[in-house]
Design a protein around this motif. Structure first.
Motif, PDB file in Angstrom:
ATOM      1  N   PRO A 178      -2.433   2.697   1.344  1.00 19.09           N
ATOM      2  CA  PRO A 178      -3.443   2.421   2.376  1.00 19.09           C
ATOM      3  C   PRO A 178      -4.867   2.305   1.847  1.00 19.09           C
ATOM      4  O   PRO A 178      -5.738   1.783   2.551  1.00 19.09           O
ATOM      5  N   THR A 179      -5.141   2.810   0.633  1.00 21.19           N
ATOM      6  CA  THR A 179      -6.501   2.724   0.089  1.00 21.19           C
ATOM      7  C   THR A 179      -6.636   1.606  -0.940  1.00 21.19           C
ATOM      8  O   THR A 179      -7.687   1.482  -1.581  1.00 21.19           O
ATOM      9  N   ASN A 180      -5.614   0.796  -1.103  1.00 19.84           N
ATOM     10  CA  ASN A 180      -5.621  -0.249  -2.124  1.00 19.84           C
ATOM     11  C   ASN A 180      -6.752  -1.250  -1.872  1.00 19.84           C
ATOM     12  O   ASN A 180      -6.864  -1.824  -0.790  1.00 19.84           O
ATOM     13  N   GLY A 181      -7.611  -1.451  -2.864  1.00 12.47           N
ATOM     14  CA  GLY A 181      -8.687  -2.435  -2.761  1.00 12.47           C
ATOM     15  C   GLY A 181      -9.938  -1.954  -2.062  1.00 12.47           C
ATOM     16  O   GLY A 181     -10.913  -2.712  -1.941  1.00 12.47           O
ATOM     17  N   LEU A 182      -9.952  -0.710  -1.586  1.00 11.32           N
ATOM     18  CA  LEU A 182     -11.114  -0.208  -0.859  1.00 11.32           C
ATOM     19  C   LEU A 182     -12.181   0.317  -1.816  1.00 11.32           C
ATOM     20  O   LEU A 182     -11.886   0.750  -2.932  1.00 11.32           O
TER      21      LEU A 182
END
Length: 304
Positions: A159-163
């Protein structure tokens, strides 16, 4: 009845002659935030797709809410919310309109839209077109969609990928609230050890499709070692004093590093150094990180 929300036994998924997942035994208890860790390509998403009934296992058993997914798939999925890879949305619609399309399918009260927007902190931006949202806001909208059906289990794939750091923190704090405020068990997959360490209560590490470690964060912390580092004015003489006290370490310039010492041993060494007119500039404890432990478990050369 088992106290496991998710339990798999000898779970396999093979594609021709390649095993994407093999011999996988997952145990996720009610109220857990379970961090499912592994390098990219380790089999995390394949496992999640099997848990959600999107692909069939080659062999093995999956039980969720103490029900077999092969026999009770629809009953199980009514109690599961998920966000796999990137959230889907209609960019020209606002958040309320996007959630309304899903609400009609799920047949939940309209008031639930207001509730989930509040949970993910999107109330103020609810009437904005989603195409203008930041990536972090889109992820939060995806989680709102997963929460719309009031699930007992939330499954989030990276869910935090690329943030950016601020977005990662927002998602992390949101996940941490799920069991405490809403009674939701969470399975969150990630390749970021530092993030999982800050929010998970239990972790499982998968490598090349196989579970190599599964335990609570508290137990893993108890297995990590620590060392004491002293920076002094006369390191060579200081090391001699330490050896007389029974402490054997390593010297690097003005710094002396020793394996774990309890408080009384540290105090005694510092006092003796001061009595012998040594200047003690710094005393530091270095605790082995969970990442160090994980790398030891999964082997050199692996990247998590």
């Amino acid at each position: 009845m088992s106290d496991n929300i998710i339990q798999t036994a000898n779970l396999w998924k093979t594609y021709r002659d390649r095993a994407a997942v093999r011999e996988l035994d997952l145990h996720i208890k009610k109220g857990d935030i379970y961090g499912f860790l592994g390098p990219n390509g380790a089999g995390k998403t394949t496992t999640i797709r099997m848990l959600l009934g999107l692909i069939k296992p080659t062999k093995g058993v999956i039980r969720i809410f103490d029900k077999d997914i092969r026999k009770d798939r629809m009953d199980i999925l009514r109690r599961v919310g998920s966000l796999v890879e990137y959230p889907s949305y209609y960019g020209h619609l606002n958040a309320v309109e996007n959630l309304e399309t899903l609400r009609r399918i799920l047949d939940v009260p309209k008031s639930r839209i207001t509730e989930v927007l509040s949970i993910v902190d999107l109330t103020r931006d609810a009437k904005r077109s989603v195409k203008g949202y930041s990536l972090g806001m889109k992820q939060r909208l995806g989680i709102a969609s997963a929460l719309l059906g009031q699930p007992d289990l939330l499954i989030l794939d990276e869910p935090t990928n690329g943030l950016d750091p601020a977005g990662i923190q927002e998602i992390r704090e949101l996940i941490k609230r799920m069991p405490l405020e809403h009674g939701i068990t969470v399975l969150v997959s990630s390749h970021l050890l530092s993030e999982v360490e800050q929010m998970a209560s239990r972790v499982g590490i998968i490598r090349e499709g196989k579970m190599v470690l599964q335990d609570t964060i508290a137990n893993l912390h108890s297995q990590t070692g620590s060392s004491i580092r002293l920076t002094v004015s006369e390191p060579e003489e200081a090391m001699k004093l330490a050896r007389e006290q029974g402490q054997f370490g390593q010297r690097e310039g003005a710094a002396l590093t020793f394996p774990y010492m309890d408080n009384s041993a540290i105090a005694l060494l510092v006092r003796r150094l001061v009595e012998q007119d040594h200047a003690v500039y710094r005393v530091e404890e270095h605790r082995q990180s969970l990442e160090d432990l994980f790398m030891r478990v999964i082997g050199e050369g692996a990247t998590v």
